[in-house]
Design a protein around this motif. Structure first.
Motif, PDB file in Angstrom:
ATOM      1  N   PRO A   1       0.948  -1.041  -0.009  1.00 34.51           N
ATOM      2  CA  PRO A   1       0.019  -0.003   0.017  1.00 34.51           C
ATOM      3  C   PRO A   1       0.835   1.331   0.085  1.00 34.51           C
ATOM      4  CG  PRO A   1      -0.930  -1.613   1.595  1.00 34.51           C
ATOM      5  CD  PRO A   1       0.542  -2.042   1.106  1.00 34.51           C
ATOM      6  N   GLU A   2       0.364   2.314  -0.626  1.00 34.38           N
ATOM      7  CA  GLU A   2       1.328   3.543  -0.743  1.00 34.38           C
ATOM      8  C   GLU A   2       0.981   4.237   0.645  1.00 34.38           C
ATOM      9  OE1 GLU A   2       2.894   5.616  -3.107  1.00 34.38           O
ATOM     10  OE2 GLU A   2       2.899   3.662  -4.357  1.00 34.38           O
ATOM     11  N   GLU A   3       2.249   4.482   1.148  1.00 34.53           N
ATOM     12  CA  GLU A   3       2.197   4.957   2.547  1.00 34.53           C
ATOM     13  C   GLU A   3       1.283   6.381   2.725  1.00 34.53           C
ATOM     14  OE1 GLU A   3       3.739   4.202   5.241  1.00 34.53           O
ATOM     15  OE2 GLU A   3       4.762   2.345   4.064  1.00 34.53           O
ATOM     16  N   ARG A   4       1.078   6.995   1.708  1.00 34.26           N
ATOM     17  CA  ARG A   4       0.239   8.360   1.924  1.00 34.26           C
ATOM     18  C   ARG A   4      -1.155   7.959   1.776  1.00 34.26           C
ATOM     19  NH1 ARG A   4       1.032  13.009  -1.898  1.00 34.26           N
ATOM     20  NH2 ARG A   4      -0.912  13.619  -0.634  1.00 34.26           N
ATOM     21  N   LEU A   5      -1.505   6.750   1.735  1.00 35.95           N
ATOM     22  CA  LEU A   5      -2.726   6.112   1.637  1.00 35.95           C
ATOM     23  C   LEU A   5      -3.098   5.501   3.051  1.00 35.95           C
ATOM     24  CD1 LEU A   5      -3.460   4.856  -1.875  1.00 35.95           C
ATOM     25  CD2 LEU A   5      -3.939   6.892  -0.764  1.00 35.95           C
ATOM     26  N   ILE A   6      -2.034   5.523   3.809  1.00 32.71           N
ATOM     27  CA  ILE A   6      -2.276   4.684   5.177  1.00 32.71           C
ATOM     28  C   ILE A   6      -2.233   5.985   6.331  1.00 32.71           C
ATOM     29  CG2 ILE A   6      -1.356   3.082   6.835  1.00 32.71           C
ATOM     30  CD1 ILE A   6       0.285   1.713   4.500  1.00 32.71           C
ATOM     31  N   ASN A   7      -3.321   5.815   7.255  1.00 34.37           N
ATOM     32  CA  ASN A   7      -3.212   6.864   8.208  1.00 34.37           C
ATOM     33  C   ASN A   7      -4.300   6.279   9.406  1.00 34.37           C
ATOM     34  OD1 ASN A   7      -6.190   7.588   7.449  1.00 34.37           O
ATOM     35  ND2 ASN A   7      -5.054   8.778   5.884  1.00 34.37           N
ATOM     36  N   GLU A   8      -4.264   7.251  10.440  1.00 38.66           N
ATOM     37  CA  GLU A   8      -5.187   6.679  11.436  1.00 38.66           C
ATOM     38  C   GLU A   8      -6.755   6.347  11.098  1.00 38.66           C
ATOM     39  OE1 GLU A   8      -5.394   9.017  15.202  1.00 38.66           O
ATOM     40  OE2 GLU A   8      -3.049   8.569  15.293  1.00 38.66           O
ATOM     41  N   GLU A   9      -7.172   7.088  10.263  1.00 39.71           N
ATOM     42  CA  GLU A   9      -8.617   6.825   9.995  1.00 39.71           C
ATOM     43  C   GLU A   9      -8.635   5.596   8.853  1.00 39.71           C
ATOM     44  OE1 GLU A   9     -10.209  10.338   8.068  1.00 39.71           O
ATOM     45  OE2 GLU A   9      -9.559  11.343  10.064  1.00 39.71           O
ATOM     46  N   THR A  10      -7.619   5.515   7.901  1.00 39.55           N
ATOM     47  CA  THR A  10      -7.566   4.370   7.089  1.00 39.55           C
ATOM     48  C   THR A  10      -6.350   3.590   7.414  1.00 39.55           C
ATOM     49  OG1 THR A  10      -6.749   5.858   5.375  1.00 39.55           O
ATOM     50  CG2 THR A  10      -8.969   5.415   5.461  1.00 39.55           C
ATOM     51  N   PRO A  11      -6.189   2.830   8.295  1.00 39.05           N
ATOM     52  CA  PRO A  11      -5.206   2.036   8.775  1.00 39.05           C
ATOM     53  C   PRO A  11      -4.684   0.995   7.387  1.00 39.05           C
ATOM     54  CG  PRO A  11      -6.843   1.590  10.201  1.00 39.05           C
ATOM     55  CD  PRO A  11      -7.632   2.360   9.110  1.00 39.05           C
ATOM     56  N   ARG A  12      -3.601   0.533   7.440  1.00 45.04           N
ATOM     57  CA  ARG A  12      -3.273  -0.246   6.501  1.00 45.04           C
ATOM     58  C   ARG A  12      -3.932  -1.669   6.246  1.00 45.04           C
ATOM     59  NH1 ARG A  12       1.932  -2.880   4.217  1.00 45.04           N
ATOM     60  NH2 ARG A  12       3.076  -1.159   4.896  1.00 45.04           N
ATOM     61  N   VAL A  13      -4.376  -2.168   5.218  1.00 44.54           N
ATOM     62  CA  VAL A  13      -5.195  -3.064   5.131  1.00 44.54           C
ATOM     63  C   VAL A  13      -4.619  -4.480   4.601  1.00 44.54           C
ATOM     64  CG1 VAL A  13      -7.160  -4.080   3.681  1.00 44.54           C
ATOM     65  CG2 VAL A  13      -7.092  -1.472   4.337  1.00 44.54           C
ATOM     66  N   TYR A  14      -3.371  -4.187   3.688  1.00 45.55           N
ATOM     67  CA  TYR A  14      -2.603  -5.381   3.193  1.00 45.55           C
ATOM     68  C   TYR A  14      -1.162  -5.360   3.479  1.00 45.55           C
ATOM     69  CZ  TYR A  14      -6.966  -6.088   0.546  1.00 45.55           C
ATOM     70  OH  TYR A  14      -8.065  -6.469   0.184  1.00 45.55           O
TER      71      TYR A  14
END
Ligand SMILES: O=C(O)CCC(=O)C(=O)O
Ligand SMILES: [Fe+2]
Length: 356
Positions: free
Chosen positions: A317-330
């Protein structure tokens, strides 16, 4: 019935579907994958609702910052987060050229069997003329034949599988591959921009030796479309897949638990997200389940170009798409294609196995 043994999958797969149709044979038991008890599914097909998949003009997407450009990127975002696919127009590939590749594909499959079996693959191999490798016991077979060729990077090509007839086949496929490389650059950048990411981020994940594989699919007519599928439900293990259809509407995508038929548009290329882009977008863009129905009256041809990250390259997953609201999915993965294939052969989805 004692003493009567049904042919094995290996046995059936050593024979082409097209051959069975010419011989007037009924689909053997292992091709039957829809039974009469599956009523919900049948109603679905009868209703055969057309999918309202957005049409995206890549010419507009690639323009600099006009309002139209922003609208088109928003449309792309909505298409990939809901349907997991879009119909690409404005790609710069002429209709005449798309027709010429459809034509050589048609001419290849219309040749006598002995001209095609020169390019035959073994039942457990991938490249060449034949069918998917033998699946695990209990998995149905598909009412289709295919010619599968690695086209890029060049060292992966196996020229012995590239048809010499029709004579322009190799040249046209070569030219299509060059066009697909440009197409994937434009599309990968557009996907990044639609998520407000740096435009080369997906291209960097795919790598310079990102892989392209061509699959020419031939769906023969089938007397029992109520029982047999051209291609069973699956999601692709690719980054994404670029599908050139003919005018027969049989491809379906699943959305919210229902099957929708993909409209055919003669000059459009259907871009279907695969699992690896779902991973890179941290699940924001969806890799949809899809299948191909069989048809009792018309044959169908499609050319599917699979675009996948170079082998041995880790993607995630692109780092910028991971945050507190949208945690890492894969999790990050390498060689996802092999994981996907193992699961596919068992009728399972590989993506589940790499969820965090
Ligand atoms: O024939 C088509 O339109 C789709 C084929 C497909 O889904 C595949 O080859 O993975
Ligand atoms: Fe597929």
């Amino acid at each position: 019935m004692a003493g009567v043994s049904l042919p094995s999958a290996e046995n059936l797969l050593s024979k082409r579907v097209q051959e069975m149709v010419v011989n007037g044979e009924q689909p053997p038991h292992l091709y039957i994958c829809r039974d009469d008890g599956d009523e919900a599914d049948h109603q679905d097909v009868a209703a055969s609702q057309l999918a309202s998949i957005p049409i995206i003009d890549l010419g507009v997407v690639s323009e600099s910052t006009t309002n139209k450009h922003v609208d088109e990127l928003n449309k792309l975002h909505s298409a990939l987060s809901s349907w997991g696919c879009f119909q690409a127009i404005g790609h710069g590939i002429s209709s005449a050229f798309l027709d010429s590749i459809r034509q050589v594909a048609k001419e290849f499959f219309e040749q006598p069997m002995e001209s095609k079996t020169k390019y035959a693959k073994g039942v457990d191999e991938v490249q060449g003329y034949g069918a998917d490798p033998v699946p695990e016991e209990g998995q149905p077979l598909d009412w289709s034949d295919r010619l599968f060729l690695d086209v890029y990077p060049l060292h992966k090509r196996q020229p012995r599988f590239w048809p010499q007839t029709p004579t322009s086949f190799r040249y046209i496929l070569e030219e299509y591959t060059v066009k697909m490389k440009t197409f994937t650059e434009v599309v990968s950048k557009a996907m990044a921009k639609s998520l407000k990411l740096e435009e080369d981020c997906f291209l960097d994940q795919f790598g310079e030796r990102a892989e392209l594989q061509a699959r020419f699919n031939y769906y023969s007519c089938c007397e029992r479309p109520d029982l047999v599928l051209g291609l069973k439900p699956h999601a692709d293990g690719t980054g994404y897949t670029i599908i050139l259809q003919d005018d027969v509407q049989s491809l379906q995508v699943s959305k919210d638990g229902h099957w929708f038929t993909v409209p055919t548009i003669s000059n459009a290329l259907l871009v279907l997200l695969g699992d690896q882009m779902e991973i890179m977008t941290n699940g924001i863009y969806k890799s949809p389940l899809h299948r191909v129905l069989s048809n009792s009256k018309k044959e169908r041809l499609s050319l599917v170009m699979s675009y996948s990250p170079e082998s041995n390259k880790e993607i995630g997953p692109e780092e910028r798409l991971i945050n507190e609201e949208t945690p890492r999915v894969y999790r990050n993965v390498k060689n996802y294609g092999a994981t996907h294939m193992e699961h596919y052969q068992r009728g399972q989805r590989a993506l589940r196995s790499i969820r965090v």
